[in-house]
Design a protein around this motif. Structure first.
Motif, PDB file in Angstrom:
ATOM      1  N   LYS A  72      44.716  42.720  51.683  1.00 36.18           N
ATOM      2  CA  LYS A  72      43.690  41.533  51.727  1.00 36.18           C
ATOM      3  C   LYS A  72      42.728  41.986  50.254  1.00 36.18           C
ATOM      4  CE  LYS A  72      43.492  39.986  56.232  1.00 36.18           C
ATOM      5  NZ  LYS A  72      42.785  39.854  57.576  1.00 36.18           N
ATOM      6  N   THR A  73      42.279  43.176  49.843  1.00 33.86           N
ATOM      7  CA  THR A  73      41.694  43.485  48.784  1.00 33.86           C
ATOM      8  C   THR A  73      42.370  42.986  47.526  1.00 33.86           C
ATOM      9  OG1 THR A  73      42.084  45.667  48.927  1.00 33.86           O
ATOM     10  CG2 THR A  73      39.968  45.023  49.853  1.00 33.86           C
ATOM     11  N   ALA A  74      43.729  43.048  47.688  1.00 32.09           N
ATOM     12  CA  ALA A  74      44.175  42.768  46.247  1.00 32.09           C
ATOM     13  C   ALA A  74      44.304  41.337  46.220  1.00 32.09           C
ATOM     14  CB  ALA A  74      45.903  43.468  46.233  1.00 32.09           C
ATOM     15  N   LEU A  75      44.356  40.548  47.156  1.00 30.26           N
ATOM     16  CA  LEU A  75      44.801  39.011  47.070  1.00 30.26           C
ATOM     17  C   LEU A  75      43.348  38.555  46.807  1.00 30.26           C
ATOM     18  CD1 LEU A  75      46.665  38.498  50.552  1.00 30.26           C
ATOM     19  CD2 LEU A  75      47.350  38.040  48.298  1.00 30.26           C
ATOM     20  N   LEU A  76      42.391  39.257  47.201  1.00 28.69           N
ATOM     21  CA  LEU A  76      40.897  38.662  46.888  1.00 28.69           C
ATOM     22  C   LEU A  76      40.661  39.116  45.100  1.00 28.69           C
ATOM     23  CD1 LEU A  76      38.329  40.195  49.653  1.00 28.69           C
ATOM     24  CD2 LEU A  76      38.678  38.064  48.659  1.00 28.69           C
ATOM     25  N   GLY A 122      33.854  34.059  50.017  1.00 28.26           N
ATOM     26  CA  GLY A 122      34.829  34.824  49.352  1.00 28.26           C
ATOM     27  C   GLY A 122      34.683  35.450  48.173  1.00 28.26           C
ATOM     28  N   ARG A 123      33.991  34.540  47.364  1.00 29.55           N
ATOM     29  CA  ARG A 123      33.555  35.021  46.101  1.00 29.55           C
ATOM     30  C   ARG A 123      32.345  35.968  46.433  1.00 29.55           C
ATOM     31  NH1 ARG A 123      35.455  34.041  41.702  1.00 29.55           N
ATOM     32  NH2 ARG A 123      36.446  32.229  42.131  1.00 29.55           N
ATOM     33  N   GLU A 124      31.404  35.702  47.349  1.00 32.05           N
ATOM     34  CA  GLU A 124      30.354  36.595  47.721  1.00 32.05           C
ATOM     35  C   GLU A 124      30.804  37.724  48.007  1.00 32.05           C
ATOM     36  OE1 GLU A 124      26.584  36.754  50.360  1.00 32.05           O
ATOM     37  OE2 GLU A 124      27.628  35.009  50.332  1.00 32.05           O
TER      38      GLU A 124
END
Length: 116
Positions: free
Chosen positions: A26-30, A88-90
């Motif tokens: 998930k962090t990589a996808l973000l 999500g950007r936040e």
């Protein structure tokens, strides 16, 4: 951490935040989606080892948590793109200092930064 912790109102804020980004991808996808909308195939090519099933599950959970937006274009062949929502950007911006700390830690482990 179980998926149910992402909506548990009786946990501290850090635990609630970590529950949303918990998992290997998930962090990589973000991070990848910070640069703009991506199709699922693009995301898989940039993350070797990520299966289609796990990608679909992670993106679905991230959409449920209002981190990503799924846009399906009504054209043939069907085209789907994922992008970060403002929420999500936040989150991504909030994680930037943690990322910086992680890089400093890695530098210390490799001996390329002075210990403090």
């Amino acid at each position: 951490m179980t998926r149910s912790r992402a909506k548990d109102l009786n946990v501290c804020g850090v635990t609630a935040a970590i529950a949303v980004i918990d998992g290997k991808w998930k962090t990589a996808l973000l991070w990848l989606l910070e640069s703009g909308p991506c199709r699922p195939g693009e995301l898989r090519r940039q993350l070797p080892g990520l299966s289609e099933k796990v990608l679909t599950q992670a993106l679905r959970e991230m959409a449920d948590d209002a981190l990503v937006h799924r846009e399906v274009y009504d054209e043939l062949p069907l085209r789907t793109e994922y992008s970060l929502t403002p929420f999500g950007r936040e989150l991504s911006e909030t994680l930037a200092p943690l990322s910086d700390w992680g890089h400093r830690r890695l530098d210390r482990l490799t001996g390329s930064a002075p210990a403090s």
